[in-house]
Scaffold this motif. Sequence first.
Motif, PDB file in Angstrom:
ATOM      1  N   VAL A   1       0.863  -1.195   0.000  1.00 53.72           N
ATOM      2  CA  VAL A   1       0.000   0.000   0.000  1.00 53.72           C
ATOM      3  C   VAL A   1       0.895   1.239   0.000  1.00 53.72           C
ATOM      4  N   SER A   2       0.569   2.201  -0.858  1.00 57.10           N
ATOM      5  CA  SER A   2       1.406   3.400  -0.943  1.00 57.10           C
ATOM      6  C   SER A   2       1.055   4.370   0.176  1.00 57.10           C
ATOM      7  N   ARG A   3       1.963   5.276   0.430  1.00 54.39           N
ATOM      8  CA  ARG A   3       1.749   6.311   1.452  1.00 54.39           C
ATOM      9  C   ARG A   3       0.524   7.153   1.087  1.00 54.39           C
ATOM     10  N   VAL A   4       0.324   7.386  -0.210  1.00 57.29           N
ATOM     11  CA  VAL A   4      -0.833   8.173  -0.652  1.00 57.29           C
ATOM     12  C   VAL A   4      -2.122   7.402  -0.344  1.00 57.29           C
ATOM     13  N   ASP A   5      -2.120   6.112  -0.628  1.00 55.79           N
ATOM     14  CA  ASP A   5      -3.334   5.314  -0.387  1.00 55.79           C
ATOM     15  C   ASP A   5      -3.628   5.119   1.102  1.00 55.79           C
TER      16      ASP A   5
ATOM     17  N   ALA B   1       3.756   3.698  11.824  1.00 54.97           N
ATOM     18  CA  ALA B   1       4.870   4.633  11.620  1.00 54.97           C
ATOM     19  C   ALA B   1       6.053   3.911  11.000  1.00 54.97           C
ATOM     20  N   GLY B   2       6.275   2.678  11.442  1.00 56.59           N
ATOM     21  CA  GLY B   2       7.372   1.894  10.876  1.00 56.59           C
ATOM     22  C   GLY B   2       7.103   1.490   9.432  1.00 56.59           C
ATOM     23  N   LEU B   3       5.858   1.184   9.125  1.00 53.89           N
ATOM     24  CA  LEU B   3       5.520   0.744   7.765  1.00 53.89           C
ATOM     25  C   LEU B   3       5.500   1.921   6.788  1.00 53.89           C
ATOM     26  N   PHE B   4       5.104   3.103   7.310  1.00 52.59           N
ATOM     27  CA  PHE B   4       4.987   4.283   6.436  1.00 52.59           C
ATOM     28  C   PHE B   4       5.915   5.362   7.005  1.00 52.59           C
ATOM     29  N   ASP B   5       5.326   6.318   7.700  1.00 47.68           N
ATOM     30  CA  ASP B   5       6.141   7.324   8.379  1.00 47.68           C
ATOM     31  C   ASP B   5       5.306   7.905   9.514  1.00 47.68           C
ATOM     32  N   ASP B   6       5.933   8.759  10.299  1.00 45.97           N
ATOM     33  CA  ASP B   6       5.241   9.247  11.489  1.00 45.97           C
ATOM     34  C   ASP B   6       3.991  10.060  11.148  1.00 45.97           C
ATOM     35  N   SER B   7       4.086  10.877  10.096  1.00 43.16           N
ATOM     36  CA  SER B   7       2.905  11.704   9.796  1.00 43.16           C
ATOM     37  C   SER B   7       1.763  10.830   9.286  1.00 43.16           C
ATOM     38  N   GLY B   8       2.094   9.774   8.546  1.00 43.67           N
ATOM     39  CA  GLY B   8       1.056   8.841   8.092  1.00 43.67           C
ATOM     40  C   GLY B   8       0.383   8.171   9.285  1.00 43.67           C
ATOM     41  N   ALA B   9       1.211   7.771  10.246  1.00 34.75           N
ATOM     42  CA  ALA B   9       0.673   7.104  11.436  1.00 34.75           C
ATOM     43  C   ALA B   9      -0.196   8.061  12.245  1.00 34.75           C
ATOM     44  N   GLN B  10       0.273   9.299  12.355  1.00 39.48           N
ATOM     45  CA  GLN B  10      -0.467  10.273  13.179  1.00 39.48           C
ATOM     46  C   GLN B  10      -1.765  10.724  12.530  1.00 39.48           C
ATOM     47  N   SER B  11      -1.857  10.614  11.208  1.00 40.81           N
ATOM     48  CA  SER B  11      -3.093  11.096  10.579  1.00 40.81           C
ATOM     49  C   SER B  11      -4.086   9.967  10.287  1.00 40.81           C
ATOM     50  N   THR B  12      -3.741   8.733  10.605  1.00 37.72           N
ATOM     51  CA  THR B  12      -4.664   7.610  10.359  1.00 37.72           C
ATOM     52  C   THR B  12      -5.575   7.401  11.563  1.00 37.72           C
ATOM     53  N   ARG B  13      -6.882   7.315  11.280  1.00 38.54           N
ATOM     54  CA  ARG B  13      -7.823   7.070  12.385  1.00 38.54           C
ATOM     55  C   ARG B  13      -7.742   5.603  12.812  1.00 38.54           C
ATOM     56  N   ILE B  14      -7.709   5.372  14.107  1.00 40.25           N
ATOM     57  CA  ILE B  14      -7.768   4.006  14.643  1.00 40.25           C
ATOM     58  C   ILE B  14      -8.980   3.935  15.569  1.00 40.25           C
TER      59      ILE B  14
END
Length: 258
Positions: A160-164, A201-214
């Motif tokens: 999965v891409s960072r954009v997706d 964060a490890g799979l993508f990056d910190d900003s991706g992790a911080q902006s994903t809803r869990i």
Amino acid sequence: MTSPNNSRKPLIAGNWKMNLDRKSIQELVGAVSSGIVGRGAVDVAFFPPYVYLPEVLRACEGTNILVGSQNASEQASGAFTGEISVSMLKDIGIPSVLIGHSERRHVYGETLEQIHRKVAIALEAGLQVVLCLGETLQEREDGRTEAVCREQLSTALEGVSRVDLTRITLAYEPVWAIGTGVVATPEQAAAVHLYVRGVLAGLFDDSGAQSTRILYGGSVKADNVTDLMSVPDIDGALVGGASLAAKSFLPIIEGAQG
Ligand code: PEP
């Protein structure tokens, strides 16, 4: 435990599973859509059974309620009797799909590879994905919660891409809490949400992790949602049983606003 990014808008999603009928759905959608007017601080979604999707979509027109499917095939098209493809969902205007629910994994035996293919084909079709993950009671008792969540997450999101990633919401749903009335404590949920965000964060990056809803899922009710939502890494709830009636679902939406 705290999250530096508080910009994730909470989402309360109702997974109706194989419940309700036309009449009760009309009443539920009507009551929820009028009950949330002026409560825009929380996003709301319904995941109805396939056959009711067009009707629910129509009933939700002009509201802010998102409508999604509970499942989709990992195949694009062809001789797969009884299956529904992501392009069919897209064709009728469904923007979102739930993938990897524990009932799909444990009752219907969906494999990590199937779930990976479902995520990939749904993203390719332009859909949003709510990816469910979580450990069984045995796995928790064996001390394997983190390993199980890591494996489910990393296999599903492989390629999965960072954009997706921006079209993905995660739902941590401990299997032992689903439909049992046994809710994870805020501390138990907080630990896994923090861990899962770290894996992201490890799979993508910190900003991706911080902006994903869990989201958290598993026996969420009006009387426990506020405590759960006070955990910084919990961004909403996936609700089964309590989403089937406006009188139990609306107070959850209200409780999620803090
Ligand atoms: C679910 O099915 O995703 C779920 C969380 O169910 P319940 O709220 O009934 O535990």
